[in-house]
Design a protein around this motif. Sequence first.
Motif, mmCIF file in Angstrom:
data_model
loop_
_atom_site.group_PDB
_atom_site.id
_atom_site.type_symbol
_atom_site.label_atom_id
_atom_site.label_comp_id
_atom_site.label_asym_id
_atom_site.label_seq_id
_atom_site.Cartn_x
_atom_site.Cartn_y
_atom_site.Cartn_z
ATOM 1 N N LEU A 143 52.510 22.639 -12.786
ATOM 2 C CA LEU A 143 51.964 21.320 -12.416
ATOM 3 C C LEU A 143 53.070 20.297 -12.229
ATOM 4 O O LEU A 143 53.013 19.458 -11.317
ATOM 5 C CB LEU A 143 51.019 20.824 -13.516
ATOM 6 N N LEU A 197 55.706 23.285 -16.917
ATOM 7 C CA LEU A 197 54.481 23.689 -16.235
ATOM 8 C C LEU A 197 54.663 23.648 -14.720
ATOM 9 O O LEU A 197 55.369 22.781 -14.197
ATOM 10 C CB LEU A 197 53.330 22.771 -16.632
ATOM 11 N N ILE A 254 36.612 20.187 -12.260
ATOM 12 C CA ILE A 254 36.564 19.758 -13.658
ATOM 13 C C ILE A 254 37.536 20.570 -14.503
ATOM 14 O O ILE A 254 37.660 21.790 -14.326
ATOM 15 C CB ILE A 254 35.130 19.956 -14.209
ATOM 16 N N VAL A 255 38.226 19.909 -15.413
ATOM 17 C CA VAL A 255 39.043 20.602 -16.410
ATOM 18 C C VAL A 255 38.593 20.132 -17.788
ATOM 19 O O VAL A 255 38.681 18.935 -18.092
ATOM 20 C CB VAL A 255 40.541 20.259 -16.247
ATOM 21 N N ARG A 256 38.113 21.070 -18.561
ATOM 22 C CA ARG A 256 37.718 20.699 -19.926
ATOM 23 C C ARG A 256 38.921 20.948 -20.838
ATOM 24 O O ARG A 256 39.417 22.063 -20.922
ATOM 25 C CB ARG A 256 36.498 21.522 -20.357
ATOM 26 N N ARG A 257 39.352 19.875 -21.506
ATOM 27 C CA ARG A 257 40.578 19.988 -22.308
ATOM 28 C C ARG A 257 40.330 20.587 -23.684
ATOM 29 O O ARG A 257 41.147 21.332 -24.205
ATOM 30 C CB ARG A 257 41.185 18.593 -22.490
ATOM 31 N N HIS A 258 39.186 20.221 -24.268
ATOM 32 C CA HIS A 258 38.927 20.686 -25.635
ATOM 33 C C HIS A 258 37.781 21.685 -25.636
ATOM 34 O O HIS A 258 36.668 21.352 -25.260
ATOM 35 C CB HIS A 258 38.600 19.506 -26.541
ATOM 36 N N GLU A 297 48.195 24.762 -18.240
ATOM 37 C CA GLU A 297 48.370 23.678 -19.214
ATOM 38 C C GLU A 297 47.345 23.734 -20.346
ATOM 39 O O GLU A 297 47.558 23.148 -21.407
ATOM 40 C CB GLU A 297 48.263 22.326 -18.492
ATOM 41 N N ARG A 331 50.392 17.199 -9.721
ATOM 42 C CA ARG A 331 49.417 16.346 -10.420
ATOM 43 C C ARG A 331 48.802 15.290 -9.495
ATOM 44 O O ARG A 331 47.592 15.047 -9.522
ATOM 45 C CB ARG A 331 50.058 15.677 -11.639
ATOM 46 N N GLY A 376 40.481 14.893 -6.390
ATOM 47 C CA GLY A 376 39.306 14.579 -7.199
ATOM 48 C C GLY A 376 39.200 15.308 -8.522
ATOM 49 O O GLY A 376 38.155 15.253 -9.174
ATOM 50 N N LEU A 377 40.256 15.985 -8.938
ATOM 51 C CA LEU A 377 40.182 16.726 -10.197
ATOM 52 C C LEU A 377 39.979 15.779 -11.375
ATOM 53 O O LEU A 377 40.642 14.763 -11.500
ATOM 54 C CB LEU A 377 41.473 17.528 -10.400
ATOM 55 N N LYS A 378 39.039 16.142 -12.224
ATOM 56 C CA LYS A 378 38.705 15.302 -13.383
ATOM 57 C C LYS A 378 38.947 16.063 -14.676
ATOM 58 O O LYS A 378 38.511 17.194 -14.816
ATOM 59 C CB LYS A 378 37.236 14.884 -13.329
ATOM 60 N N TYR A 379 39.604 15.375 -15.622
ATOM 61 C CA TYR A 379 39.805 15.966 -16.944
ATOM 62 C C TYR A 379 38.759 15.424 -17.905
ATOM 63 O O TYR A 379 38.497 14.226 -17.931
ATOM 64 C CB TYR A 379 41.215 15.668 -17.447
ATOM 65 N N ILE A 380 38.140 16.301 -18.663
ATOM 66 C CA ILE A 380 37.078 15.945 -19.611
ATOM 67 C C ILE A 380 37.531 16.360 -21.003
ATOM 68 O O ILE A 380 38.111 17.441 -21.163
ATOM 69 C CB ILE A 380 35.782 16.718 -19.282
ATOM 70 N N ASP A 381 37.240 15.555 -21.978
ATOM 71 C CA ASP A 381 37.644 15.949 -23.329
ATOM 72 C C ASP A 381 36.491 16.635 -24.081
ATOM 73 O O ASP A 381 35.393 16.759 -23.586
ATOM 74 C CB ASP A 381 38.158 14.731 -24.105
#
Lengths: 227, 227, 227, 227, 227, 227
Positions: B209, B207, D6-10, D75, B215, B222-227
């Motif tokens: 990234l 990637l 924001i990154v939504r993974r699912h 990704e 990363r 401030g990037l946030k990953y949400i599931d």
Amino acid sequence: MYQLGIVRRHIQRAEREAVDRLAQFGSATVHEAMGRVGLMKPYMRPIYGGAHLAGTAVTVLLHPGDNWMMHVAAEQIREGDVVVAAVTADCTDGFFGDLLATSFRAQGALGLVIDAGVRDVKDLTAMGFPVWSKAISAKGTIKATLGSVNVSVVCAGAMVHPGDVIVADDDGVVVVPAALASQTADAAAAREANEAGKRARLAAGVLGLDMYQMRETLAKAGLKYID
Amino acid sequence: MYQLGIVRRHIQRAEREAVDRLAQFGSATVHEAMGRVGLMKPYMRPIYGGAHLAGTAVTVLLHPGDNWMMHVAAEQIREGDVVVAAVTADCTDGFFGDLLATSFRAQGALGLVIDAGVRDVKDLTAMGFPVWSKAISAKGTIKATLGSVNVSVVCAGAMVHPGDVIVADDDGVVVVPAALASQTADAAAAREANEAGKRARLAAGVLGLDMYQMRETLAKAGLKYID
Amino acid sequence: MYQLGIVRRHIQRAEREAVDRLAQFGSATVHEAMGRVGLMKPYMRPIYGGAHLAGTAVTVLLHPGDNWMMHVAAEQIREGDVVVAAVTADCTDGFFGDLLATSFRAQGALGLVIDAGVRDVKDLTAMGFPVWSKAISAKGTIKATLGSVNVSVVCAGAMVHPGDVIVADDDGVVVVPAALASQTADAAAAREANEAGKRARLAAGVLGLDMYQMRETLAKAGLKYID
Amino acid sequence: MYQLGIVRRHIQRAEREAVDRLAQFGSATVHEAMGRVGLMKPYMRPIYGGAHLAGTAVTVLLHPGDNWMMHVAAEQIREGDVVVAAVTADCTDGFFGDLLATSFRAQGALGLVIDAGVRDVKDLTAMGFPVWSKAISAKGTIKATLGSVNVSVVCAGAMVHPGDVIVADDDGVVVVPAALASQTADAAAAREANEAGKRARLAAGVLGLDMYQMRETLAKAGLKYID
Amino acid sequence: MYQLGIVRRHIQRAEREAVDRLAQFGSATVHEAMGRVGLMKPYMRPIYGGAHLAGTAVTVLLHPGDNWMMHVAAEQIREGDVVVAAVTADCTDGFFGDLLATSFRAQGALGLVIDAGVRDVKDLTAMGFPVWSKAISAKGTIKATLGSVNVSVVCAGAMVHPGDVIVADDDGVVVVPAALASQTADAAAAREANEAGKRARLAAGVLGLDMYQMRETLAKAGLKYID
Amino acid sequence: MYQLGIVRRHIQRAEREAVDRLAQFGSATVHEAMGRVGLMKPYMRPIYGGAHLAGTAVTVLLHPGDNWMMHVAAEQIREGDVVVAAVTADCTDGFFGDLLATSFRAQGALGLVIDAGVRDVKDLTAMGFPVWSKAISAKGTIKATLGSVNVSVVCAGAMVHPGDVIVADDDGVVVVPAALASQTADAAAAREANEAGKRARLAAGVLGLDMYQMRETLAKAGLKYID
């Protein structure tokens, strides 16, 4: 030439006396006096009607969505200048509002010409700070990338060198190279000298066909009258 | 500066060796190598796909609907030149067709870049004479008003001085000042040197990234990953 | 005059012999032969390259988003016609696709010129049914409001009367009034007669300046050569 | 809702079976099956002719001139996805080229839909990686500001939620909400079922006026035939 | 039909009485009364707010950048005329300013409608001479090529025949064929007759749904209310 | 999601208190407070200067040339609402005039935001009923096809859900999701709190370079001063 990351502190401004004389004419007259070159594209419109200025250009080269260099430009403004802002790609964001206008005016600027967007137009109108722009947009900008101040730029299709004279009014924005300011003012004055007489004759009903003696040329070109 | 009624016979062309090196790169690479300045507006499109050239600019300043100066320009073309045509106001007329292309090619021109319209595109395509223009139009032009040849012009938003290098392909048209041709070619070469390696790694599923080590910076921003 | 709810069954088509002669020329040549009038705006583009036709106009006046009258028009098509579709307001919807093209062709139509959008362009290309349009759009239309067939219309800025000749190719679309078809074909032929000779001379390196004897006129107009 | 950083993974992708069925239809048919909603504006054009895809949307929200989030999006791509890129303001910069295409393809992407510019179109064409965009531009971008991945976006006038189905071809780009994918595929199939029969009848010269039984309705609406 | 080099001296103007009656209605009402045809494209805007006129058309066909025929047209103006100027190709130059306005007014013209640019807008506003145009531009024009006066023209997408009625206000410009002037005035009057009553009821809170009895039709069309 | 033929009667409007607080700020301030998202495209312009409103959105989805649903929408208006009208394809027709404005106002509407055209602008201005639109056009519409009321729509590039807050003034139109209204009002208030102090310092001649302490960052970024 485009150059990034540069601020030129000393520029050769057109002579004040020539600028003052150019200030007496509209953009249309000055454009004719220049031989019909140097006009910005007609999408450049004033944010309010009736504004009219002539001043010397302080140029700024911006990146889309980034107004950092506007603050750098403020320091280079001298009494009687007009800021001319170009952008490296098409952008309608609002790069300029009432705070920057307050600062520019405090440094001596007469107005702004920007090939992008502007905001706070109600405040700017109330301040009487004229702006010619291609858009009005509430969208603000960031401060992240270097551009330049007082390099040659292309603004709305016209080449502008620092120190050139900008004449702007309801009809548009025209650029007069500093070296040609005086002779352009002469030519503009000559153009206007006999306009009053012409206007009176036309108002009295004399036709342009006769006043400009066009009938013979038109006939030679083949114009035919049909009943 | 715009000047009307002038033909400059002797211009300082960029060095052939630098032009030849620039010819190996696409307009996107050259534009990056220039620091992301000097690109014409994206409305400039090739009349057929796949064309790619790098040559030295012979400039022409035209009036709307008048292609007289194209014939004057033809005489100033040398082997390896590209004609760059600007117009004093927006115009989509077809200033150029297969006869002029035949003449330009006979004088050594590689192609044409014109901020207006072109016609006979089927013939030009058959000839393999590339043109980048803002319009295709059957409308012809007259020969009545003087413009200039080999003065500095604004073409599709970019400043072009006679002798500058023009690099054009499917992605657009970029202008490299003659004095910067060699260093720009160096920078372009440096950019491309490690692209092959990157492409292989990306193709293998690495990637960006990770390859560009983004990363940490993204997290700091401030990037946030949400599931 | 615009008239709604009308279908004219009998129209005066340009003479077949004149149409056939016009078919030998490109739109640029025909436009010149007309005295540089009658050209549709250059936003009208063919959906695929290389198409070339000359036919007699069956006109349709449509409302935005409504292609009902296209079916009414189909019945009025005769062998060798070109359908010319105008819309009462700007619209890019896809008024026409492969089913209508199948029907139009079965009735004898050579192609379509539409001041709006078209869809199924892959199928139309495979069929070899040429369309000149201002947009490509998947958006379909309804069948609710009456327009007209075979009334005079304005299509892409050009006036078209039923029966006029339409000449269209990669350079654009030109309208030749039925009454002028024959003389326009004559004028077009005259224009092309000596082009071959000119092309050969230009290819051999003769300059247009000399071939067209422009040097004296240019000098009189004030052109100056600078070294 | 627009959300930045924001990154939504699912995400809930439309069912593969429905996507595969939608892949059999063109954008025009799917758009009709949707009730004529969900189409992107017609300025979205493919960079080469003949491409056709149906896939599930991974969305990216970008800032003008900044393609940082494209790397973040890579990704999140799964086999059969289409990346849909929106921008917070109008921009024609080239956010995407052959390196990113190599990476996207390695992750399983079928193509890209971007409401901005793209570059390296010759390479992308050679790779057979389809892109629908509003511009082609050599101008590159920076990596400075956070956007988002897999949030709802507006792309070329259409609302796109992550996981929606994108159907794109020469006629344009249509968005099918994930929850409606299956029923839309059914409706599209129903539409196409009897098209072959209609085409044959029209090709045989039957008029739509008769096949669709329009004559009576037209007469009631007041259509008049004039000789 | 477009014809070049012709001036028609005697034209059939719409009857004064019908023009005077049409002058009482806005362009929107007249356009409805015409059956929603005959409107110029909405890019035609007045140079100042509040102007409203109805007059008979004297038409001019101009070439881009050339206003020679405006002087020829001046002689054909009669009291109560409106000059309608069309151009053979898109052009935003300022073909008209305060001198020509002085002359046109002296001949009896009420205003100008021009599918191009205008200048001296501050002076024109001060004079109260209304102009509807597609641009404002300081760029002047030359006097070199013949057009025509009082031939049928296409202006901003509308067909205009000499003598037709032009109704123009803040909402746009509509063309009423001379032969339909009287019946259009009748239809406009009928439309307005019951508007006052409707306005009062709507102001009192009656819904259009009830006043126009739309509820049943909407339900039949399938409208569903959801809580 | 676009849904046709639906009217949602009960929507969750943003809290009145938050709307009232947002009404104190201009669109530029609110847009910044939102993180620079949610702005409609800058082609949306007020029909007269100086209007400023904040209200809750009642949304309407229209078809081109058809304003039927505007009457359906009228019934759903509550005191303090702003009607937001989207169209399924580009259209500049005048969907709205003084009669509808009278009805909307009687139901409690503060104004209209429409991604299409409007007419009767002189009357609307006299009434003081503000409209932000992309065009002014005398062209009326029909009442034939169902759209929807109070569904999520895309208006001028922005997503609008029923009940969202609309803030509109001379700088443009911004959409604040209902759930974010209160926190956005807080953020806007915080932004404005120290603007007065900044304005005073700038007016006194302090440079933004010093007030915002930019000099060091600019130097680090590589800015060079040249004499």
